[in-house]
Design an enzyme around this catalytic site. Structure first.
Site, PDB file in Angstrom:
ATOM      1  N   HIS A 157       0.945  -0.994  -0.055  1.00 37.70           N
ATOM      2  CA  HIS A 157       0.496  -0.428   0.161  1.00 37.70           C
ATOM      3  C   HIS A 157       1.051   0.899   0.286  1.00 37.70           C
ATOM      4  CE1 HIS A 157      -3.685  -3.061   1.418  1.00 37.70           C
ATOM      5  NE2 HIS A 157      -4.270  -1.602   0.931  1.00 37.70           N
ATOM      6  N   LYS A 161      -0.885   4.814   4.546  1.00 38.31           N
ATOM      7  CA  LYS A 161      -1.252   3.933   5.198  1.00 38.31           C
ATOM      8  C   LYS A 161      -0.997   3.228   6.835  1.00 38.31           C
ATOM      9  CE  LYS A 161      -4.034  -0.630   5.123  1.00 38.31           C
ATOM     10  NZ  LYS A 161      -5.045   0.099   4.884  1.00 38.31           N
TER      11      LYS A 161
END
Length: 269
Positions: A157, A161
């Site tokens: 990600h 995040k």
């Protein structure tokens, strides 16, 4: 023609929030009636659709009651603490909730389940239709590959995040573990370093990558002798999460109190 579904968005000025606002504004059967943001957001007081060059009539506010007063459904992709505060207000006001927030601990999940006794909640770590189809494929694969295959889950990600592994990766692990008759809490391995010894075949491994603007990549590897099977899903845009969220909102207005998943929304349960 039936009335449009009245939807409010939490975190309306963030990356995901804006994607949700755009999807709602462009959906003929939906209406944006509320937009919530933190008290320190510079977007407060602005029309939530202004970044699109449009006027929705929904001004971004930090006042929960103001933002929810006309809503049938709240879509929330914020943080666990914020989502729980929103849930309490939604329960009082009778507003159903689509939860895309991840990172809840067991106590917080129990709190959500308690709220679901009184209002409709659709909660999923990933709203993508494709990801939820992959969940079904993983269940099938794990049942067939239940001996002689080591299982590793790799997810990637963007740098912003804050939780790891991702909620989607954990859900994938739960699906695989359940299919194998295991408890993920007992068999998960979240990191390896140094002399770890030979791999325990009963474990499910997780690896996390964070960097750049990666939307979300997930791969589950079944590694056997002489072959390996990889089931992957890669997101190139958050629009998939937004469209899945609208499908969830449509589902909730047709159902009563309860805690639902995307498998219920998609008819996969």
């Amino acid at each position: 023609m039936s009335a449009a579904i009245r939807i409010a968005v939490a975190g309306a000025s963030g990356r995901m929030g804006r994607m949700l606002v755009e999807a709602i504004v462009n959906a003929p059967d939906c209406e944006l009636v509320g937009a919530l943001a933190r008290p320190d957001s510079p977007a407060l007081g602005h029309d939530a659709a202004a970044f699109l060059g449009k006027t929705s009539g929904a001004l971004i506010t930090a006042d929960l009651r103001e933002g929810l007063k006309n809503a049938q459904v709240l879509i929330d992709f914020t943080r666990p603490e914020g989502t729980l505060a929103h849930l309490a207000a939604c329960r009082e006001l009778g507003v159903a909730v689509v939860i895309g927030t991840t990172g809840f601990d067991d106590a917080q999940k129990a709190e959500i389940a308690e709220h679901a006794k009184h209002l409709g909640i659709m909660m999923a770590p990933n709203m993508s239709v494709g990801v939820n189809v992959v969940m079904k494929l993983l269940d099938m694969a794990a049942r067939a590959l239940n001996e002689g295959y080591d299982i590793e889950i790799v997810e990637a990600h963007h740098r912003h995040k804050v939780d790891a592994p991702s909620g989607t990766a954990l859900k994938m692990g739960e699906v695989v573990a359940a299919a194998l008759g295991r408890d993920l809490k007992q068999c998960a391995v979240y990191g390896r370093e140094g002399v770890t010894g030979a791999r325990d075949p009963s474990t499910i491994g997780f690896a996390t990558v964070r960097g750049g603007d990666i939307i979300g990549d997930h791969t589950v590897l079944f590694a056997g002798t002489g072959e390996r099977i990889e089931i992957s899903h890669k997101s190139s845009s958050r629009v998939t999460y937004a469209q899945g969220s609208l499908r969830a909102a449509r589902f909730l207005v047709q159902h009563g109190a309860g805690l639902y998943g995307m498998d219920d929304v998609l008819g996969l349960s």
